[in-house]
Design a protein around this motif. Structure first.
Motif, PDB file in Angstrom:
ATOM      1  N   LEU A 185       6.258  -5.973 -14.249  1.00 27.53           N
ATOM      2  CA  LEU A 185       6.430  -7.278 -13.605  1.00 27.53           C
ATOM      3  C   LEU A 185       7.468  -8.059 -14.399  1.00 27.53           C
ATOM      4  N   LYS A 186       8.585  -8.356 -13.758  1.00 26.10           N
ATOM      5  CA  LYS A 186       9.682  -8.984 -14.496  1.00 26.10           C
ATOM      6  C   LYS A 186      10.355 -10.066 -13.657  1.00 26.10           C
ATOM      7  N   ALA A 187      10.461 -11.250 -14.233  1.00 25.86           N
ATOM      8  CA  ALA A 187      11.245 -12.352 -13.661  1.00 25.86           C
ATOM      9  C   ALA A 187      10.782 -12.742 -12.261  1.00 25.86           C
ATOM     10  N   ASN A 188       9.484 -12.656 -12.022  1.00 31.66           N
ATOM     11  CA  ASN A 188       8.927 -13.137 -10.762  1.00 31.66           C
ATOM     12  C   ASN A 188       8.551 -14.607 -10.881  1.00 31.66           C
ATOM     13  N   ARG A 189       8.452 -15.271  -9.721  1.00 34.71           N
ATOM     14  CA  ARG A 189       7.985 -16.643  -9.647  1.00 34.71           C
ATOM     15  C   ARG A 189       6.791 -16.680  -8.681  1.00 34.71           C
ATOM     16  N   ALA A 190       5.670 -17.216  -9.182  1.00 30.32           N
ATOM     17  CA  ALA A 190       4.459 -17.272  -8.360  1.00 30.32           C
ATOM     18  C   ALA A 190       3.903 -18.694  -8.451  1.00 30.32           C
ATOM     19  N   HIS A 191       4.122 -19.481  -7.414  1.00 28.76           N
ATOM     20  CA  HIS A 191       3.799 -20.900  -7.445  1.00 28.76           C
ATOM     21  C   HIS A 191       2.913 -21.302  -6.265  1.00 28.76           C
ATOM     22  N   ARG A 192       2.018 -22.227  -6.546  1.00 30.06           N
ATOM     23  CA  ARG A 192       1.203 -22.897  -5.519  1.00 30.06           C
ATOM     24  C   ARG A 192       0.378 -21.921  -4.679  1.00 30.06           C
ATOM     25  N   ASN A 193      -0.144 -20.895  -5.298  1.00 31.99           N
ATOM     26  CA  ASN A 193      -0.996 -19.944  -4.592  1.00 31.99           C
ATOM     27  C   ASN A 193      -2.467 -20.344  -4.707  1.00 31.99           C
ATOM     28  N   GLY A 194      -3.294 -19.842  -3.783  1.00 28.26           N
ATOM     29  CA  GLY A 194      -4.659 -20.296  -3.656  1.00 28.26           C
ATOM     30  C   GLY A 194      -5.612 -19.776  -4.713  1.00 28.26           C
ATOM     31  N   GLU A 195      -5.249 -18.749  -5.459  1.00 30.54           N
ATOM     32  CA  GLU A 195      -6.031 -18.286  -6.601  1.00 30.54           C
ATOM     33  C   GLU A 195      -5.114 -18.265  -7.823  1.00 30.54           C
ATOM     34  N   HIS A 196      -4.956 -17.117  -8.472  1.00 32.03           N
ATOM     35  CA  HIS A 196      -4.032 -17.020  -9.597  1.00 32.03           C
ATOM     36  C   HIS A 196      -2.588 -16.904  -9.090  1.00 32.03           C
ATOM     37  N   GLY A 197      -1.658 -17.283  -9.953  1.00 32.04           N
ATOM     38  CA  GLY A 197      -0.272 -16.991  -9.632  1.00 32.04           C
ATOM     39  C   GLY A 197      -0.011 -15.497  -9.674  1.00 32.04           C
ATOM     40  N   ILE A 198      -0.332 -14.898 -10.842  1.00 28.20           N
ATOM     41  CA  ILE A 198      -0.219 -13.458 -11.041  1.00 28.20           C
ATOM     42  C   ILE A 198      -1.546 -12.966 -11.609  1.00 28.20           C
TER      43      ILE A 198
ATOM     44  N   LEU B 260       4.676  -7.117 -18.661  1.00 28.03           N
ATOM     45  CA  LEU B 260       5.097  -8.404 -18.100  1.00 28.03           C
ATOM     46  C   LEU B 260       6.199  -9.002 -18.955  1.00 28.03           C
ATOM     47  N   LYS B 261       7.230  -9.522 -18.290  1.00 32.53           N
ATOM     48  CA  LYS B 261       8.333 -10.157 -18.999  1.00 32.53           C
ATOM     49  C   LYS B 261       8.979 -11.232 -18.127  1.00 32.53           C
ATOM     50  N   ARG B 262       9.112 -12.416 -18.684  1.00 31.34           N
ATOM     51  CA  ARG B 262       9.859 -13.527 -18.078  1.00 31.34           C
ATOM     52  C   ARG B 262       9.387 -13.895 -16.669  1.00 31.34           C
ATOM     53  N   ASN B 263       8.101 -13.885 -16.450  1.00 34.25           N
ATOM     54  CA  ASN B 263       7.544 -14.369 -15.194  1.00 34.25           C
ATOM     55  C   ASN B 263       7.188 -15.853 -15.316  1.00 34.25           C
ATOM     56  N   ARG B 264       7.196 -16.556 -14.177  1.00 35.23           N
ATOM     57  CA  ARG B 264       6.819 -17.959 -14.126  1.00 35.23           C
ATOM     58  C   ARG B 264       5.711 -18.114 -13.087  1.00 35.23           C
ATOM     59  N   ALA B 265       4.691 -18.927 -13.437  1.00 33.68           N
ATOM     60  CA  ALA B 265       3.571 -19.128 -12.512  1.00 33.68           C
ATOM     61  C   ALA B 265       3.074 -20.563 -12.657  1.00 33.68           C
ATOM     62  N   ASN B 266       3.432 -21.403 -11.710  1.00 31.87           N
ATOM     63  CA  ASN B 266       3.132 -22.826 -11.812  1.00 31.87           C
ATOM     64  C   ASN B 266       2.319 -23.318 -10.621  1.00 31.87           C
ATOM     65  N   ASN B 267       1.447 -24.277 -10.907  1.00 34.48           N
ATOM     66  CA  ASN B 267       0.756 -25.049  -9.867  1.00 34.48           C
ATOM     67  C   ASN B 267      -0.107 -24.192  -8.947  1.00 34.48           C
ATOM     68  N   ASN B 268      -0.710 -23.157  -9.511  1.00 31.28           N
ATOM     69  CA  ASN B 268      -1.664 -22.348  -8.767  1.00 31.28           C
ATOM     70  C   ASN B 268      -3.079 -22.906  -8.950  1.00 31.28           C
ATOM     71  N   GLU B 269      -3.983 -22.532  -8.052  1.00 31.02           N
ATOM     72  CA  GLU B 269      -5.326 -23.100  -8.084  1.00 31.02           C
ATOM     73  C   GLU B 269      -6.118 -22.675  -9.320  1.00 31.02           C
ATOM     74  N   LEU B 270      -5.929 -21.450  -9.802  1.00 35.88           N
ATOM     75  CA  LEU B 270      -6.673 -20.968 -10.963  1.00 35.88           C
ATOM     76  C   LEU B 270      -5.699 -20.806 -12.131  1.00 35.88           C
ATOM     77  N   LEU B 271      -5.650 -19.664 -12.755  1.00 36.82           N
ATOM     78  CA  LEU B 271      -4.693 -19.431 -13.830  1.00 36.82           C
ATOM     79  C   LEU B 271      -3.289 -19.172 -13.285  1.00 36.82           C
ATOM     80  N   GLY B 272      -2.317 -19.472 -14.106  1.00 34.56           N
ATOM     81  CA  GLY B 272      -0.969 -19.049 -13.752  1.00 34.56           C
ATOM     82  C   GLY B 272      -0.838 -17.545 -13.820  1.00 34.56           C
ATOM     83  N   ILE B 273      -1.198 -16.978 -15.022  1.00 34.87           N
ATOM     84  CA  ILE B 273      -1.171 -15.518 -15.190  1.00 34.87           C
ATOM     85  C   ILE B 273      -2.526 -15.086 -15.748  1.00 34.87           C
TER      86      ILE B 273
END
Length: 395
Positions: free
Chosen positions: A331-344, A353-366
């Motif tokens: 998993l590299k350089a993905n963006r996972a934002h505003r999802n209903g559970e975890h971002g990733i 995992l490298k250089r992923n971003r996960a913001n504003n998700n309902e549970l954990l980012g990663i």
């Protein structure tokens, strides 16, 4: 009888045409209506209709225009053909010919090409077929383009070693049955810039269909999947397609290996936007997956998968899921934002995992199990769980 309009001034049902012919009137036939009998002729229906009618036993004739003799450089154009038991137009062993501007309604198939190559099927309208509207069987290097199809059965079928065909700019509408464009046991075909909606499956590669390109298609409202690579389809590319409101977006499954899914836009899938199961060597890159009912990207029971530079945003469950039965995932350089559970969410310890971003998700980012490889640069903020990431990830 061998006849043509130029030679005899009229055409009758069952005529064998040996010179170019223009219809002067409609025909209603209880035999194969027009039979091709020479290379290089033009059969111009001239706006007229050929209609099948039953013979004395109640049987309907097989073909409206019958080129089972394998005559080449034939043109069939400009009219309507309806009611034939096998196909409106049939080519067997035909090369370098054209079927154009035929309105084929209520036939078993519209156009049926068998063992034929180098032909063009274009600007036809096909509706209400019992089987596929356009069927290429053991036929290669053909061009199927700019046709309009409405079918409650199948749309365009490319099957049985039909290789190197171009299926482009066709518009297909179904009744939530069968497949819109199906490639079955065929390779090196290009399916490009088609619009496919309201079938069970929009575009399907099935059973040993390898090295095909599915590019820039618009696929909407299909009741099982938008694009489905099902069972032993390898080295295909699914690129720059737009999928909206399909039950499942893009599916790779059942030993379909070494495929690339890149730069697609997948929106409003009822289930997962991109679902990968029982595959090896898939690359899922630079896709934008939004508003799926389930995950944006879901990976199950698969090995050596690269998931990079994707955007998984506003999906109902987790943005990107790597299930416990998958191995050697990157998993590299993905963006996972505003999802209903975890971002990733990573359930497999053999994931990197490298250089992923996960913001504003309902549970954990990663959310990742212990033992994953964190190569750094992963970031998360604004997520519902104040820890932002599980302890296995430095974010």
């Amino acid at each position: 009888a061998g006849s043509s309009a130029n030679a005899h001034g009229s055409v009758s049902c069952g005529d064998v045409l040996t010179t170019s012919t223009t219809l002067k009137a409609d025909l209603a036939c209880d035999v194969n209506a027009l039979r091709v009998g020479a290379d290089g002729i033009v059969i111009d229906l001239n706006g007229h209709t050929i209609t099948a009618r039953p013979d004395g036993s109640g049987a309907y004739p097989a073909y409206g225009v019958d080129n089972s003799g394998g005559f080449d450089q034939v043109v069939v154009k400009d009219g309507s053909i309806t009611g034939f038991h096998e196909a409106a137009v049939y080519f067997d062993g035909v090369k370098d010919s054209v079927i154009a501007r035929i309105d084929a309604a209520g036939n078993r198939r519209g156009m049926f090409l068998l063992n034929s190559s180098g032909n063009t099927v274009r600007h036809n309208k096909v509706s209400d077929t019992a089987l596929d509207a356009i069927d290429l069987r053991s036929s290669s290097h053909n061009r199927v383009r700019h046709n309009r199809i409405h079918s409650d059965s199948g749309g365009i079928l490319v099957q049985n070693g039909s290789d190197d065909n171009l299926v482009k700019r066709n518009k297909l509408t179904g009744d939530h049955r069968s497949g819109g464009i199906v490639v079955l046991g065929s390779a090196h075909n290009a399916v490009k810039r088609n619009t496919v909606r309201d079938f069970a499956e929009g575009i399907v590669l099935y059973l040993d269909s390898d090295h095909n390109l599915v590019k820039r298609n618009t696929v909407t409202g299909n009741s099982f999947s938008g694009i489905n690579l099902l069972t032993d389809n390898d080295w295909n590319t699914v690129k720059k397609n737009r999928l909206v409101a399909n039950e499942g977006g893009i599916l790779l499954q059942d030993r379909s290996d070494n495929n690339t899914v890149i730069d697609n836009r997948v929106d409003q899938s009822v289930d997962a936007g991109i679902w990968i199961g029982l595959t090896r060597g898939s690359t899922i890159a630079s896709n934008r997956i939004t508003n799926s009912g389930w995950q944006g990207i879901a990976l199950y029971n698969s090995t050596d998968t690269i998931i990079k530079k994707n955007r998984a945003i506003d999906n109902g469950l987790t943005g990107i899921l790597v299930a416990h039965d998958s191995a050697a995932t990157t998993l590299k350089a993905n963006r996972a934002h505003r999802n209903g559970e975890h971002g990733i969410s990573v359930e497999s310890a053999s994931t990197t995992l490298k250089r992923n971003r996960a913001n504003n998700n309902e549970l954990l980012g990663i959310d990742a199990v212990d033992g994953v490889s964190d190569l750094g640069g992963n970031r998360a903020k604004g997520n519902g769980d104040p820890d932002q990431c599980s302890p296995s990830i430095a974010c």
